[in-house]
Design a protein around this motif. Structure first.
Motif, mmCIF file in Angstrom:
data_model
loop_
_atom_site.group_PDB
_atom_site.id
_atom_site.type_symbol
_atom_site.label_atom_id
_atom_site.label_comp_id
_atom_site.label_asym_id
_atom_site.label_seq_id
_atom_site.Cartn_x
_atom_site.Cartn_y
_atom_site.Cartn_z
ATOM 1 N N ALA A 1 0.886 -1.239 -0.192
ATOM 2 C CA ALA A 1 0.004 -0.026 -0.101
ATOM 3 C C ALA A 1 0.892 1.348 -0.172
ATOM 4 C CB ALA A 1 -0.952 0.002 1.338
ATOM 5 N N ARG A 2 1.866 1.307 0.818
ATOM 6 C CA ARG A 2 2.663 2.527 0.881
ATOM 7 C C ARG A 2 3.320 2.638 -0.451
ATOM 8 N NH1 ARG A 2 6.830 1.292 4.996
ATOM 9 N NH2 ARG A 2 5.052 0.597 5.909
ATOM 10 N N LYS A 3 4.028 1.610 -0.896
ATOM 11 C CA LYS A 3 4.767 1.499 -2.133
ATOM 12 C C LYS A 3 3.967 2.043 -3.290
ATOM 13 C CE LYS A 3 8.605 -1.590 -0.753
ATOM 14 N NZ LYS A 3 9.655 -0.698 -1.062
ATOM 15 N N SER A 4 2.960 1.709 -3.639
ATOM 16 C CA SER A 4 1.856 1.859 -4.733
ATOM 17 C C SER A 4 0.852 2.832 -4.523
ATOM 18 C CB SER A 4 1.220 0.467 -4.838
ATOM 19 O OG SER A 4 0.112 0.117 -3.986
ATOM 20 N N TYR B 1 -4.504 2.471 -0.326
ATOM 21 C CA TYR B 1 -4.877 2.202 1.072
ATOM 22 C C TYR B 1 -4.619 0.883 1.695
ATOM 23 C CZ TYR B 1 -6.978 6.940 1.029
ATOM 24 O OH TYR B 1 -7.207 8.222 0.968
ATOM 25 N N PHE B 2 -4.594 0.777 2.599
ATOM 26 C CA PHE B 2 -4.603 -0.773 3.192
ATOM 27 C C PHE B 2 -6.054 -1.345 3.857
ATOM 28 C CE2 PHE B 2 -3.506 -3.958 6.567
ATOM 29 C CZ PHE B 2 -3.254 -4.973 5.744
ATOM 30 N N LEU B 3 -6.609 -2.448 3.550
ATOM 31 C CA LEU B 3 -7.733 -2.750 4.153
ATOM 32 C C LEU B 3 -7.307 -4.394 4.606
ATOM 33 C CD1 LEU B 3 -11.209 -2.171 3.281
ATOM 34 C CD2 LEU B 3 -10.542 -4.527 3.908
ATOM 35 N N ASP B 4 -7.449 -4.697 6.007
ATOM 36 C CA ASP B 4 -7.486 -5.893 6.557
ATOM 37 C C ASP B 4 -9.035 -6.507 6.621
ATOM 38 O OD1 ASP B 4 -7.773 -7.752 8.465
ATOM 39 O OD2 ASP B 4 -5.491 -7.824 8.685
ATOM 40 N N ALA B 5 -9.123 -7.529 5.864
ATOM 41 C CA ALA B 5 -10.640 -7.937 5.654
ATOM 42 C C ALA B 5 -11.152 -8.507 7.145
ATOM 43 C CB ALA B 5 -10.830 -8.906 4.687
ATOM 44 N N ASP B 6 -10.429 -9.061 7.872
ATOM 45 C CA ASP B 6 -10.721 -9.727 9.373
ATOM 46 C C ASP B 6 -10.887 -8.309 10.167
ATOM 47 O OD1 ASP B 6 -10.545 -12.176 8.555
ATOM 48 O OD2 ASP B 6 -8.577 -12.641 9.637
ATOM 49 N N ALA C 1 -16.067 -5.466 -3.398
ATOM 50 C CA ALA C 1 -16.288 -5.730 -4.880
ATOM 51 C C ALA C 1 -16.977 -4.266 -5.293
ATOM 52 C CB ALA C 1 -16.825 -6.868 -5.506
ATOM 53 N N LYS C 2 -17.910 -3.711 -4.800
ATOM 54 C CA LYS C 2 -18.811 -2.818 -5.113
ATOM 55 C C LYS C 2 -18.185 -1.202 -4.840
ATOM 56 C CE LYS C 2 -23.117 -5.251 -4.696
ATOM 57 N NZ LYS C 2 -24.333 -5.366 -3.854
ATOM 58 N N CYS C 3 -17.481 -1.298 -3.613
ATOM 59 C CA CYS C 3 -17.143 -0.030 -3.088
ATOM 60 C C CYS C 3 -15.765 0.472 -2.757
ATOM 61 C CB CYS C 3 -18.111 0.055 -1.708
ATOM 62 S SG CYS C 3 -19.704 0.011 -1.575
ATOM 63 N N VAL C 4 -14.788 -0.660 -2.740
ATOM 64 C CA VAL C 4 -13.573 -0.431 -2.567
ATOM 65 C C VAL C 4 -12.724 -0.334 -3.838
ATOM 66 C CG1 VAL C 4 -11.599 -1.358 -1.277
ATOM 67 C CG2 VAL C 4 -13.848 -1.361 -0.511
ATOM 68 N N ARG C 5 -11.958 0.677 -3.947
ATOM 69 C CA ARG C 5 -10.764 0.818 -5.080
ATOM 70 C C ARG C 5 -9.731 1.525 -4.540
ATOM 71 N NH1 ARG C 5 -14.450 -1.580 -6.637
ATOM 72 N NH2 ARG C 5 -15.739 -1.476 -8.540
ATOM 73 N N GLY C 6 -8.554 1.117 -5.292
ATOM 74 C CA GLY C 6 -7.161 1.767 -4.869
ATOM 75 C C GLY C 6 -6.823 1.362 -3.736
ATOM 76 N N THR C 7 -7.013 -0.026 -3.252
ATOM 77 C CA THR C 7 -6.588 -0.517 -1.978
ATOM 78 C C THR C 7 -6.027 -1.939 -1.946
ATOM 79 O OG1 THR C 7 -8.542 0.545 -1.096
ATOM 80 C CG2 THR C 7 -7.738 -1.170 0.088
ATOM 81 N N VAL C 8 -5.114 -1.990 -1.334
ATOM 82 C CA VAL C 8 -4.403 -3.694 -0.859
ATOM 83 C C VAL C 8 -5.390 -4.329 0.094
ATOM 84 C CG1 VAL C 8 -2.542 -4.766 -0.328
ATOM 85 C CG2 VAL C 8 -2.133 -2.749 -1.590
#
Length: 179
Positions: A29-32, A35-40, A75-82
Motif C-alpha cells: 500500500a505504501r509503495k503503490s 490504502y490498506f484494508l485488513d478484511a478480518d 467488490a462494489k465499493c473499494v478501489r485503490g486498496t491493498v
C-alpha cells in the motif's frame, strides 16, 4: 467518470495464516499509493468484537457468511486498496477477481510454523491443533492457486515480497499503477 473508476485497481492478497498478507499488504500500500484494508479487521469492526469471539459464539459458518458479505461490499465499493484477506475467504468467495488482482502469497507450512509462535497460535481459531492446521493448509493450497492471478514465493523478507509483487503486477498487463 466517477472517482472510483479513476482509482488504481485493488490488490487482493490471499494465503494461509502467517504467510505475510498483512505485513506485505501494508508495504504494498505504501509503495503503490494505495490504502490498506485488513478484511478480518473490517469484520471485527463491523461486528464490534474479535474474530475468536465470533467463532466461539456464532460458529465458523456465521463467520464465513460475514466474509462473503464483506467481499460483496469490497467488490462494489473499494478501489485503490491493498486488501489482506482472511485465510479462509477464498474458500467462500469464488469471484475474488471481482474485487481486484488476486495475489497468492505462498509459503511452506513449515515456514508458517516458524512465523507463528506457539503462544500466538492459541489466538487463531483454526490453529489450535497443528495436524488439523496442516490439513487445512493442504486443502486450501489448491483453492489459493485456483483463485490467484499471480503466485509469489513469500519466504523472502516482506520488503522483497512486496517488490516482487509490484514487479509482477507491472509486467502483467499494466494493471498496476504507481501512486
Amino acid at each position: 467518470m466517477d472517482t472510483l473508476s479513476r482509482c488504481p485497481e485493488n490488490i487482493v492478497l490471499i494465503g494461509f495464516m502467517g504467510s505475510g498478507k498483512s505485513t506485505v499488504g501494508r508495504l504494498l500500500a505504501r509503495k503503490s499509493g494505495r490504502y490498506f484494508l485488513d478484511a478480518d479487521a473490517l469484520i471485527e469492526s463491523q461486528q464490534g468484537r474479535p474474530i475468536p469471539e465470533i467463532f466461539t459464539k456464532e460458529g465458523e459458518a456465521f463467520f464465513r457468511k460475514l466474509e462473503s458479505e464483506s467481499a460483496e461490499w469490497m467488490a462494489k465499493c473499494v478501489r485503490g486498496t491493498v486488501i489482506s484477506t482472511g485465510g479462509g475467504m477464498p474458500l467462500v468467495v469464488e469471484r475474488l477477481q471481482d474485487i481486484g488482482t488476486v495475489v497468492y502469497l505462498k509459503l511452506p507450512f513449515e515456514k508458517i510454523l516458524e512465523r507463528i509462535p506457539p503462544g500466538e497460535r492459541n489466538g487463531r481459531p483454526l490453529f489450535g491443533d497443528i495436524e488439523r492446521a496442516e490439513r487445512l493448509y493442504r486443502e486450501r493450497e489448491k483453492v489459493y492457486e485456483a483463485r490467484a492471478h499471480l503466485t509469489v514465493d513469500a519466504s523472502a523478507s516482506a520488503e522483497e515480497v512486496a517488490e516482487t509483487v509490484l514487479s509482477l503486477l507491472a509486467q502483467h498487463g499494466g494493471r498496476h499503477e504507481r501512486g
